[in-house]
Motif scaffolding. Structure first.
Motif, mmCIF file in Angstrom:
data_model
loop_
_atom_site.group_PDB
_atom_site.id
_atom_site.type_symbol
_atom_site.label_atom_id
_atom_site.label_comp_id
_atom_site.label_asym_id
_atom_site.label_seq_id
_atom_site.Cartn_x
_atom_site.Cartn_y
_atom_site.Cartn_z
ATOM 1 N N LEU A 115 42.667 25.707 -11.628
ATOM 2 C CA LEU A 115 41.249 25.525 -11.876
ATOM 3 C C LEU A 115 41.403 25.153 -13.603
ATOM 4 O O LEU A 115 41.462 25.856 -14.369
ATOM 5 N N ASP A 116 40.977 23.881 -13.853
ATOM 6 C CA ASP A 116 40.736 23.437 -15.016
ATOM 7 C C ASP A 116 39.129 23.409 -15.393
ATOM 8 O O ASP A 116 38.365 23.127 -14.984
ATOM 9 N N VAL A 117 39.014 24.638 -16.411
ATOM 10 C CA VAL A 117 37.647 25.025 -16.639
ATOM 11 C C VAL A 117 37.062 24.658 -18.086
ATOM 12 O O VAL A 117 37.898 24.659 -18.967
ATOM 13 N N THR A 118 35.945 24.013 -17.985
ATOM 14 C CA THR A 118 35.340 23.467 -19.356
ATOM 15 C C THR A 118 33.926 24.239 -19.572
ATOM 16 O O THR A 118 33.303 24.351 -18.926
ATOM 17 N N ILE A 119 34.005 24.971 -20.702
ATOM 18 C CA ILE A 119 32.909 25.940 -21.083
ATOM 19 C C ILE A 119 32.208 24.872 -22.095
ATOM 20 O O ILE A 119 32.671 24.790 -23.197
ATOM 21 N N HIS A 120 31.030 24.854 -22.155
ATOM 22 C CA HIS A 120 30.190 24.273 -23.246
ATOM 23 C C HIS A 120 28.935 25.150 -23.415
ATOM 24 O O HIS A 120 28.230 25.523 -22.616
ATOM 25 N N TYR A 121 28.773 25.280 -24.950
ATOM 26 C CA TYR A 121 27.419 25.987 -25.336
ATOM 27 C C TYR A 121 26.591 24.942 -25.898
ATOM 28 O O TYR A 121 26.718 24.122 -27.056
ATOM 29 N N PRO A 122 25.267 24.472 -25.376
ATOM 30 C CA PRO A 122 24.661 23.363 -25.596
ATOM 31 C C PRO A 122 23.868 23.840 -27.080
ATOM 32 O O PRO A 122 23.879 22.934 -27.739
ATOM 33 N N ASP A 123 23.526 24.855 -27.462
ATOM 34 C CA ASP A 123 23.229 25.360 -28.861
ATOM 35 C C ASP A 123 24.157 25.900 -29.865
ATOM 36 O O ASP A 123 23.761 26.451 -30.861
ATOM 37 N N GLY A 124 25.192 25.457 -29.606
ATOM 38 C CA GLY A 124 26.366 25.885 -30.537
ATOM 39 C C GLY A 124 27.130 26.962 -29.872
ATOM 40 O O GLY A 124 26.747 27.750 -29.174
ATOM 41 N N ILE A 125 28.486 27.093 -30.603
ATOM 42 C CA ILE A 125 29.220 27.953 -30.239
ATOM 43 C C ILE A 125 28.758 29.551 -30.567
ATOM 44 O O ILE A 125 28.423 29.702 -31.926
ATOM 45 N N PRO A 126 28.575 30.499 -29.767
ATOM 46 C CA PRO A 126 28.209 31.883 -30.062
ATOM 47 C C PRO A 126 29.252 32.580 -30.326
ATOM 48 O O PRO A 126 30.431 32.700 -29.991
ATOM 49 N N SER A 127 28.935 33.752 -31.071
ATOM 50 C CA SER A 127 29.759 34.905 -31.471
ATOM 51 C C SER A 127 29.578 35.845 -30.308
ATOM 52 O O SER A 127 28.746 35.958 -29.285
ATOM 53 N N PHE A 128 30.577 36.988 -30.290
ATOM 54 C CA PHE A 128 30.384 37.889 -28.900
ATOM 55 C C PHE A 128 29.068 38.738 -29.163
ATOM 56 O O PHE A 128 28.329 39.039 -28.062
ATOM 57 N N TRP A 129 28.651 38.945 -30.343
ATOM 58 C CA TRP A 129 27.189 39.643 -30.724
ATOM 59 C C TRP A 129 25.968 38.534 -30.233
ATOM 60 O O TRP A 129 25.110 39.249 -29.594
ATOM 61 N N ASP A 130 26.148 37.506 -30.586
ATOM 62 C CA ASP A 130 25.087 36.406 -29.926
ATOM 63 C C ASP A 130 24.929 36.539 -28.374
ATOM 64 O O ASP A 130 23.741 36.596 -27.982
ATOM 65 N N TYR A 131 25.995 36.589 -27.880
ATOM 66 C CA TYR A 131 26.273 36.683 -26.030
ATOM 67 C C TYR A 131 25.533 37.986 -25.818
ATOM 68 O O TYR A 131 24.599 37.840 -24.904
ATOM 69 N N ILE A 132 25.697 39.007 -26.389
ATOM 70 C CA ILE A 132 25.505 40.352 -25.681
ATOM 71 C C ILE A 132 23.759 40.720 -26.041
ATOM 72 O O ILE A 132 23.227 41.382 -25.554
ATOM 73 N N SER A 133 23.467 39.936 -27.159
ATOM 74 C CA SER A 133 22.166 40.303 -27.982
ATOM 75 C C SER A 133 21.025 39.328 -27.316
ATOM 76 O O SER A 133 19.997 39.564 -27.650
ATOM 77 N N GLY A 134 21.301 38.327 -26.560
ATOM 78 C CA GLY A 134 20.497 37.454 -25.892
ATOM 79 C C GLY A 134 20.147 36.232 -26.670
ATOM 80 O O GLY A 134 19.087 35.739 -26.231
ATOM 81 N N LYS A 135 20.876 35.909 -27.661
ATOM 82 C CA LYS A 135 20.650 34.693 -28.405
ATOM 83 C C LYS A 135 21.235 33.361 -27.761
ATOM 84 O O LYS A 135 20.418 32.405 -27.977
ATOM 85 N N VAL A 136 22.037 33.646 -26.769
ATOM 86 C CA VAL A 136 22.746 32.393 -26.114
ATOM 87 C C VAL A 136 21.628 31.986 -24.899
ATOM 88 O O VAL A 136 21.133 32.902 -24.044
#
Length: 296
Positions: free
Chosen positions: A223-244
């Motif tokens: 499984l060749d997986v490509t992850i993309h964040y349209p608004d820029g690479i988030p931190s762990f905190w960004d992800y769990i706090s709802g910024k993404v």
């Protein structure tokens, strides 16, 4: 849900729930690990399935926490081709600590519980070592180049030892994860490497080749997986706090051909494998460039 809460509060509550959830499931997992020490193969097989079920439940509650506190728009392609009854090697680009949570989120109950290759020395880490063992994380034995030069009779012994440790996966479906770049992407690391890719670090072929050498006959698909964040690479905190706000994940299912399996010490195989992986990374970089230009 609770997506309307202030972002710092959402992050704090998410972190509390992640922590409580981890501690809650750690206790039964540790108990299963102790029970699995009974040297009866059938009993150990049952305990392995129970340990995986505990891990899946842990991820499911983490996913529920993400759903409660975030409003991420997921754009995912390729999940429909997957099965919990198959054997997979997963490779992906690595940009954030959130990548692991994202992979666990999208693959949970779609494929077998994701496991990582660990150094054999980690087996002796208090508590966690026995839990990783209970979860059938494959432990690898690696010898350095200098050690092999002094002990040439051990050439290939690391692969043989790891292969024997993975025999259980002939009968039990598994997903093995490998971040090919070896570390998270940052501009500083990108510049230091003088990476030829715009959105990626250089791929490290040795680790992936080792996994295929040790488990190639047991793994059916890559499984060749490509992850993309349209608004820029988030931190762990960004992800769990709802910024993404949005995450795009593309899953490309590839066969694991016999040409991909070999001894990385063999120069002909090594060159062929590096060329294959570099071509895969060129295509991944181009795909990320298209996503970035399209704003997806």
């Amino acid at each position: 849900m609770l997506r309307w809460l202030p972002r710092p509060l959402k992050g704090a509550l998410s972190l509390v729930l992640y922590t409580v959830n981890t501690l809650f499931w750690f206790i039964p997992l540790l108990l299963v690990a102790v029970l699995k020490l009974l040297p009866v193969k059938q009993w150990q097989a049952w305990m392995s399935y129970l340990a995986d079920a505990i891990a899946v439940a842990w991820i499911s509650f983490n996913n529920l926490t993400t759903h409660i506190f975030t409003s991420i728009k997921w754009h995912i392609e390729g999940l429909e081709k997957l099965s919990r009854k198959d054997w997979y090697l997963i490779i992906a680009n690595h940009q954030s600590w959130a990548d692991i949570l994202i992979l666990q989120n999208i693959f949970n109950r779609k494929i077998p519980f994701i496991k990582f290759f660990l150094k054999k020395e980690l087996l002796y880490v208090p508590f966690m070592g026995i839990c990783w063992w209970a979860l059938d994380f494959p432990f690898m034995k690696r010898y350095s180049k200098n050690f092999l030069l002094k002990n040439p009779h051990l050439q290939g012994k690391d692969i043989e030892t790891t292969r024997k440790a993975c025999e259980k996966f002939r009968f039990k479906p598994v997903s093995v994860m490998n971040f090919v770049e070896g570390t998270r992407l940052t501009q500083q690391k990108h510049d230091k490497q003088q990476s030829p890719f715009q959105y990626l670090l250089k791929p490290k072929a040795g680790g992936t080749a080792f996994v295929l050498g040790a488990m190639g006959e047991q793994l059916h698909k890559l499984l060749d997986v490509t992850i993309h964040y349209p608004d820029g690479i988030p931190s762990f905190w960004d992800y769990i706090s709802g910024k993404v706000r949005a995450i795009t994940v593309n899953i490309n299912v590839l066969p694991i051909s016999k040409e991909l399996i070999g001894d990385y010490n063999d120069l002909v195989y090594r060159e062929r494998f590096q060329q294959w992986l570099n071509q895969l990374w060129i295509e991944k970089d181009q795909h990320l460039a298209r996503l970035q230009s399209n704003g997806k």
